[in-house]
Scaffold this motif. Structure first.
Motif, PDB file in Angstrom:
ATOM      1  N   GLU A  32       0.768  -1.130   0.078  1.00  0.00           N
ATOM      2  CA  GLU A  32       0.056  -0.025  -0.093  1.00  0.00           C
ATOM      3  C   GLU A  32       0.752   1.061   0.113  1.00  0.00           C
ATOM      4  N   ILE A  36       1.111   2.849  -5.653  1.00  0.00           N
ATOM      5  CA  ILE A  36       1.218   2.203  -7.176  1.00  0.00           C
ATOM      6  C   ILE A  36      -0.044   2.583  -7.907  1.00  0.00           C
ATOM      7  N   TYR A  39      -3.767   0.804  -8.433  1.00  0.00           N
ATOM      8  CA  TYR A  39      -3.787  -0.529  -7.533  1.00  0.00           C
ATOM      9  C   TYR A  39      -5.035  -0.256  -6.430  1.00  0.00           C
ATOM     10  N   MET A  60      -4.910  -9.562  -5.821  1.00  0.00           N
ATOM     11  CA  MET A  60      -4.448  -8.073  -6.301  1.00  0.00           C
ATOM     12  C   MET A  60      -5.375  -7.630  -7.250  1.00  0.00           C
ATOM     13  N   PHE A  62      -5.653  -4.234  -9.932  1.00  0.00           N
ATOM     14  CA  PHE A  62      -5.133  -3.202 -10.788  1.00  0.00           C
ATOM     15  C   PHE A  62      -6.058  -2.673 -11.709  1.00  0.00           C
ATOM     16  N   ASN A  67      -0.167  -1.034 -14.851  1.00  0.00           N
ATOM     17  CA  ASN A  67      -0.040  -0.650 -13.519  1.00  0.00           C
ATOM     18  C   ASN A  67       0.854  -1.945 -12.591  1.00  0.00           C
ATOM     19  N   VAL A  68       0.571  -3.109 -13.169  1.00  0.00           N
ATOM     20  CA  VAL A  68       1.255  -4.433 -12.553  1.00  0.00           C
ATOM     21  C   VAL A  68       2.687  -4.301 -12.685  1.00  0.00           C
ATOM     22  N   PHE A  71       4.521  -1.832 -10.542  1.00  0.00           N
ATOM     23  CA  PHE A  71       4.656  -2.430  -9.428  1.00  0.00           C
ATOM     24  C   PHE A  71       5.891  -3.568  -9.249  1.00  0.00           C
TER      25      PHE A  71
END
Length: 102
Positions: A32, A36, A39, A60, A62, A67-68, A71
């Motif tokens: 958190e 991100i 996320y 998770m 997204f 976005n992944v 991360f």
């Protein structure tokens, strides 16, 4: 279209609560704190298996695969398992899978 990132880890019944506590109190807040973009959170599921092992699954969410990548980088399928978690799990997926939400 949202993306769900799914990962599994397994441990003994004796270490199951330790993993849960570590995930909820350390790993999830650490993720958190990365802020991100896109996320939306992480869920933790637990399942008792025949033979005594305990399986955990994280999901998770997204906004998109980009976005992944933000991360984890270009090799975004690799698992994210901090060293402290490796000490309480007996095995884990080395890669995560990604599903588009329809």
């Amino acid at each position: 279209m949202a993306v769900k990132r799914i990962w599994h880890g397994w441990t003994t019944p004796e270490n199951a609560l330790s993993y849960e506590k570590l995930a909820k109190e350390s790993v999830f807040p650490e993720i958190e704190a990365k802020n991100i973009p896109g996320y939306h959170g992480i869920e933790l599921m637990r399942r008792e298996l025949d033979g005594g092992d305990v399986e955990f699954m994280t999901i998770m969410t997204f906004d998109n695969i980009e976005n992944v990548i933000e991360f984890l980088g270009e090799d975004y399928t690799r698992c994210y398992v901090p060293d402290a978690v490796k000490k309480v799990l007996t095995r884990w997926d080395t890669v995560a899978v990604h599903y588009a939400v329809q």
